[in-house]
Design a protein around this motif. Structure first.
Motif, PDB file in Angstrom:
ATOM      1  N   LYS A 170       0.844  -1.176   0.000  1.00 18.12           N
ATOM      2  CA  LYS A 170       0.000   0.000   0.000  1.00 18.12           C
ATOM      3  C   LYS A 170       0.889   1.240   0.000  1.00 18.12           C
ATOM      4  CE  LYS A 170      -3.606   2.538   2.460  1.00 18.12           C
ATOM      5  NZ  LYS A 170      -4.436   2.613   3.682  1.00 18.12           N
ATOM      6  N   ILE A 171       0.626   2.115  -0.948  1.00 17.83           N
ATOM      7  CA  ILE A 171       1.351   3.382  -1.025  1.00 17.83           C
ATOM      8  C   ILE A 171       0.366   4.494  -0.687  1.00 17.83           C
ATOM      9  CG2 ILE A 171       2.645   4.956  -2.499  1.00 17.83           C
ATOM     10  CD1 ILE A 171       3.567   2.623  -4.124  1.00 17.83           C
ATOM     11  N   SER A 172       0.778   5.400   0.179  1.00 20.73           N
ATOM     12  CA  SER A 172      -0.107   6.480   0.591  1.00 20.73           C
ATOM     13  C   SER A 172       0.714   7.740   0.869  1.00 20.73           C
ATOM     14  CB  SER A 172      -0.906   6.086   1.844  1.00 20.73           C
ATOM     15  OG  SER A 172      -0.031   5.745   2.906  1.00 20.73           O
ATOM     16  N   TRP A 173       0.007   8.885   0.872  1.00 16.17           N
ATOM     17  CA  TRP A 173       0.623  10.160   1.219  1.00 16.17           C
ATOM     18  C   TRP A 173       0.293  10.479   2.673  1.00 16.17           C
ATOM     19  CZ3 TRP A 173       3.976  12.177  -2.099  1.00 16.17           C
ATOM     20  CH2 TRP A 173       3.860  11.847  -3.453  1.00 16.17           C
ATOM     21  N   VAL A 174       1.317  10.894   3.418  1.00 20.27           N
ATOM     22  CA  VAL A 174       1.120  11.217   4.827  1.00 20.27           C
ATOM     23  C   VAL A 174       1.745  12.565   5.124  1.00 20.27           C
ATOM     24  CG1 VAL A 174       1.058   8.781   5.520  1.00 20.27           C
ATOM     25  CG2 VAL A 174       3.241  10.005   5.494  1.00 20.27           C
ATOM     26  N   ASP A 175       1.272  13.178   6.222  1.00 21.01           N
ATOM     27  CA  ASP A 175       1.857  14.448   6.644  1.00 21.01           C
ATOM     28  C   ASP A 175       3.011  14.193   7.598  1.00 21.01           C
ATOM     29  OD1 ASP A 175       0.666  13.674   8.984  1.00 21.01           O
ATOM     30  OD2 ASP A 175      -0.953  15.157   8.893  1.00 21.01           O
ATOM     31  N   LYS A 176       3.519  15.276   8.212  1.00 20.19           N
ATOM     32  CA  LYS A 176       4.694  15.108   9.072  1.00 20.19           C
ATOM     33  C   LYS A 176       4.373  14.360  10.367  1.00 20.19           C
ATOM     34  CE  LYS A 176       4.072  19.782  10.913  1.00 20.19           C
ATOM     35  NZ  LYS A 176       4.740  21.096  11.067  1.00 20.19           N
ATOM     36  N   GLU A 177       3.086  14.231  10.703  1.00 20.56           N
ATOM     37  CA  GLU A 177       2.693  13.417  11.862  1.00 20.56           C
ATOM     38  C   GLU A 177       2.313  11.998  11.446  1.00 20.56           C
ATOM     39  OE1 GLU A 177       1.403  16.501  11.442  1.00 20.56           O
ATOM     40  OE2 GLU A 177       2.584  17.518  13.000  1.00 20.56           O
ATOM     41  N   ASN A 178       2.655  11.632  10.196  1.00 22.33           N
ATOM     42  CA  ASN A 178       2.364  10.302   9.647  1.00 22.33           C
ATOM     43  C   ASN A 178       0.860  10.012   9.564  1.00 22.33           C
ATOM     44  OD1 ASN A 178       5.007   9.396   9.102  1.00 22.33           O
ATOM     45  ND2 ASN A 178       5.313   8.855  11.270  1.00 22.33           N
ATOM     46  N   ARG A 179       0.071  11.046   9.432  1.00 23.46           N
ATOM     47  CA  ARG A 179      -1.361  10.876   9.221  1.00 23.46           C
ATOM     48  C   ARG A 179      -1.642  10.860   7.723  1.00 23.46           C
ATOM     49  NH1 ARG A 179      -3.301  15.764  12.991  1.00 23.46           N
ATOM     50  NH2 ARG A 179      -1.853  16.733  11.506  1.00 23.46           N
ATOM     51  N   GLU A 180      -2.414   9.909   7.309  1.00 22.11           N
ATOM     52  CA  GLU A 180      -2.685   9.753   5.882  1.00 22.11           C
ATOM     53  C   GLU A 180      -3.480  10.942   5.347  1.00 22.11           C
ATOM     54  OE1 GLU A 180      -4.580   6.452   2.766  1.00 22.11           O
ATOM     55  OE2 GLU A 180      -4.301   5.982   4.899  1.00 22.11           O
ATOM     56  N   LEU A 181      -3.071  11.419   4.179  1.00 21.08           N
ATOM     57  CA  LEU A 181      -3.737  12.554   3.546  1.00 21.08           C
ATOM     58  C   LEU A 181      -4.871  12.067   2.653  1.00 21.08           C
ATOM     59  CD1 LEU A 181      -0.604  14.680   2.513  1.00 21.08           C
ATOM     60  CD2 LEU A 181      -2.064  14.963   4.535  1.00 21.08           C
ATOM     61  N   CYS A 217       5.720  10.114   0.923  1.00 27.21           N
ATOM     62  CA  CYS A 217       5.115   8.922   0.332  1.00 27.21           C
ATOM     63  C   CYS A 217       5.572   7.720   1.154  1.00 27.21           C
ATOM     64  CB  CYS A 217       5.544   8.772  -1.128  1.00 27.21           C
ATOM     65  SG  CYS A 217       4.874   7.299  -1.942  1.00 27.21           S
ATOM     66  N   ARG A 218       4.601   6.993   1.701  1.00 25.94           N
ATOM     67  CA  ARG A 218       4.916   5.883   2.599  1.00 25.94           C
ATOM     68  C   ARG A 218       4.479   4.561   1.983  1.00 25.94           C
ATOM     69  NH1 ARG A 218       1.861   6.051   8.202  1.00 25.94           N
ATOM     70  NH2 ARG A 218       0.148   5.465   6.793  1.00 25.94           N
ATOM     71  N   LEU A 219       5.382   3.580   2.082  1.00 26.96           N
ATOM     72  CA  LEU A 219       5.121   2.231   1.567  1.00 26.96           C
ATOM     73  C   LEU A 219       4.982   1.273   2.745  1.00 26.96           C
ATOM     74  CD1 LEU A 219       5.084  -0.041  -0.631  1.00 26.96           C
ATOM     75  CD2 LEU A 219       7.597  -0.054  -0.433  1.00 26.96           C
ATOM     76  N   THR A 220       3.893   0.564   2.756  1.00 27.21           N
ATOM     77  CA  THR A 220       3.691  -0.457   3.775  1.00 27.21           C
ATOM     78  C   THR A 220       3.471  -1.807   3.098  1.00 27.21           C
ATOM     79  OG1 THR A 220       1.307  -0.039   3.836  1.00 27.21           O
ATOM     80  CG2 THR A 220       2.691   1.160   5.417  1.00 27.21           C
ATOM     81  N   ALA A 221       3.984  -2.847   3.726  1.00 31.52           N
ATOM     82  CA  ALA A 221       3.799  -4.217   3.255  1.00 31.52           C
ATOM     83  C   ALA A 221       3.467  -5.080   4.464  1.00 31.52           C
ATOM     84  CB  ALA A 221       5.059  -4.733   2.559  1.00 31.52           C
ATOM     85  N   ASP A 222       2.378  -5.812   4.328  1.00 29.39           N
ATOM     86  CA  ASP A 222       1.896  -6.630   5.440  1.00 29.39           C
ATOM     87  C   ASP A 222       1.668  -5.782   6.687  1.00 29.39           C
ATOM     88  OD1 ASP A 222       2.013  -8.924   3.860  1.00 29.39           O
ATOM     89  OD2 ASP A 222       4.123  -9.265   4.379  1.00 29.39           O
ATOM     90  N   GLY A 223       1.236  -4.537   6.495  1.00 27.86           N
ATOM     91  CA  GLY A 223       0.927  -3.661   7.609  1.00 27.86           C
ATOM     92  C   GLY A 223       2.118  -2.990   8.243  1.00 27.86           C
ATOM     93  N   GLN A 224       3.313  -3.209   7.735  1.00 29.47           N
ATOM     94  CA  GLN A 224       4.513  -2.612   8.290  1.00 29.47           C
ATOM     95  C   GLN A 224       5.125  -1.627   7.295  1.00 29.47           C
ATOM     96  OE1 GLN A 224       7.163  -5.808   9.352  1.00 29.47           O
ATOM     97  NE2 GLN A 224       5.887  -6.521  11.046  1.00 29.47           N
ATOM     98  N   VAL A 225       5.665  -0.538   7.842  1.00 30.15           N
ATOM     99  CA  VAL A 225       6.302   0.471   6.986  1.00 30.15           C
ATOM    100  C   VAL A 225       7.633  -0.089   6.485  1.00 30.15           C
ATOM    101  CG1 VAL A 225       7.250   2.792   6.876  1.00 30.15           C
ATOM    102  CG2 VAL A 225       5.191   2.352   8.232  1.00 30.15           C
TER     103      VAL A 225
END
Length: 364
Positions: A170-181, A217-225
Motif C-alpha cells: 500500500k502506497i499512501s501520502w502522509v503528513d509530518k505526523e504520519n497521518r494519511e492525507l 510517500c509511505r510504503l507499507t507491506a503486510d501492515g509494516q512500513v
C-alpha cells in the motif's frame, strides 16, 4: 515396486514445490527509497570469510542478462552495471547497496562455490529489491502560497508491479505526523495502480512558522512500513511576496529614471554641439568678410600704385588653351603680375630682378 513409485512421485512433487517457491512468492522482497541504503541477506553461507560467496544480479523485466557483482567475497570492479563503488560485502556475506537508484531494482542471488571454476555448492538464496521513487513536476525550490505542487510516487519492482507484491503493498501520502492525507478542495490524489500514486496540492492557510511544506510517500507491506521518501519545498511568506513586488517596482522606477536622464543628457549634448557648430560658422563668415574687405583696400602710402608695373602674361601662359577656354566658359581669365621697382641697393647688387614668382590671377 509400487512403494518406490510412490516415493519417486512424492520427491518429484516436492521438487516442483521448491522450484515454484524459488521463482514465485516465496522469494523475499526488500524495499528501499531512492538514495537510501539496503542490505540483502545471504542465507546459504559456507565459508565464514565469504571466500565461497558469489552474488549475481538480474534486473528482470527491465532488461535481460545476468551479471556477477561479487565473486568469492570480492566486489567485481569491472561489472557491466558500473556500481562497484556502491556495493560492499558485509562480514556475514550480505550485500550492502548504498545510494540506491532505479537501476538497482531486480533479482539478487547468493551462491556458493568453494573454489573458482568448481560446481555450485548448495541451493540459491535469491532476494528481490524494489525501490520507492518520488519525482516532482517542477524543479523549483520555492513557491508562492496558492501555487500548485504535483508529485508522483512510484514503486519500481522486478516485474513492474505485477504478481509478486501486488496484494501486499500500500502506497499512501502522509503528513509530518504520519497521518494519511485525503482529498480536499486544494488537494487531489490519484492512484493509477498499487505502485503508482500522485498528489497535486496548493499550499494555503499556512501558519507564519510554516516556511517549509513537506509531502511523504509511505510504503507499507503486510501492515509494516517498509520505505518512505519525502519531498520538501519552501513557501514564501506574504510579507516576502510584498517585499519582492516592492523591490521590483523600485527597480523599475530607477531604471526608468536612469533612461530618462540618459535621454536628457543626449539631447543637451546634441543642442550644445549644434550651437557650437553655428557659432563656429559665424566666426568663419566674419573672417571671410574681413579678408574680403582687406583685399579691396589700396596699398600702403609708401608703396603707391604709381610704382607698380602690370603686365599681362595670359597670352604667354595660355596661348595654346585660349581657344578651349573660350569654348568652355564665357568668363575671361587674365593673369597679371605686379612688379615693384627695385630699391637702389638691390639694383646695385643685382643686375636684374626675378619677378617670375609674383603673379595673380583675376577673373572677371
Amino acid at each position: 515396486m509400487a512403494t518406490n513409485r510412490c516415493v519417486l512421485m512424492v520427491l518429484l512433487i516436492c521438487s516442483d514445490c521448491a522450484y515454484t517457491g524459488v521463482k514465485g512468492d516465496a522469494i523475499p522482497t526488500f524495499f528501499t527509497s531512492a538514495g537510501g541504503q539496503v542490505t540483502l541477506p545471504c542465507t546459504n553461507v559456507l565459508s565464514e570469510d565469504c571466500s565461497s560467496t558469489t552474488w549475481i544480479y538480474n534486473n528482470g523485466g527491465y532488461s535481460s542478462g545476468t551479471t556477477e557483482e561479487v565473486g568469492h567475497g570480492l566486489v567485481k570492479p569491472n561489472s557491466p552495471t558500473n556500481r562497484s563503488k556502491r556495493l560492499r560485502v558485509a562480514s556475514n556475506c550480505s550485500l550492502n547497496i548504498a545510494n540506491a537508484t532505479a537501476e538497482d531494482v531486480g533479482l539478487y542471488t547468493c551462491q556458493q562455490f568453494l573454489i573458482e571454476g568448481a560446481q555450485q555448492e548448495g541451493d540459491d538464496a535469491p532476494v528481490y529489491l524494489a525501490v520507492l521513487q518520488m519525482s516532482a513536476s517542477s524543479e523549483v525550490t520555492e513557491i508562492e502560497p496558492g501555487s500548485e505542487v504535483t508529485l508522483q510516487c512510484l514503486l519500481l519492482t522486478h516485474d513492474k508491479c505485477k504478481r509478486t507484491v501486488e496484494n501486499k503493498l500500500k502506497i499512501s501520502w502522509v503528513d509530518k505526523e504520519n497521518r494519511e492525507l485525503h482529498r480536499t478542495s486544494n488537494r487531489h490524489i490519484q492512484t493509477s495502480s498499487v505502485c503508482n500514486i500522485t498528489i497535486a496540492e496548493k499550499p494555503v492557510d499556512l501558519k507564519p512558522s510554516e516556511r517549509w511544506r513537506s509531502w511523504t510517500c509511505r510504503l507499507t507491506a503486510d501492515g509494516q512500513v517498509k520505505a518512505s521518501t519525502t519531498y520538501s519545498i519552501q513557501v514564501k511568506a506574504s510579507t516576502e511576496i510584498l517585499e519582492d513586488r516592492t523591490v521590483f517596482i523600485i527597480v523599475g522606477v530607477l531604471v526608468a529614471c536612469l533612461l530618462s536622464t540618459i535621454l536628457v543628457i543626449v539631447v543637451i549634448c546634441k543642442k550644445r554641439a549644434n550651437s557650437e557648430r553655428r557659432a563656429q560658422n559665424n566666426v568663419n563668415e566674419i573672417r571671410l568678410c574681413d579678408m574680403a574687405s582687406e583685399s579691396n583696400q589700396p596699398f600702403a602710402n609708401d608703396q603707391s600704385t604709381d610704382d607698380l608695373l602690370y603686365a599681362s602674361i595670359d597670352d604667354h601662359l595660355n596661348q595654346e588653351q585660349s581657344t578651349n577656354h573660350a569654348r568652355k566658359s564665357p568668363v575671361d581669365t587674365q593673369m597679371y603680375s605686379y612688379l615693384m621697382p627695385p630699391s637702389s641697393d638691390e639694383t646695385e647688387n643685382r643686375g636684374s630682378v626675378d619677378h617670375g614668382g609674383l603673379y595673380a590671377t583675376v577673373q572677371k
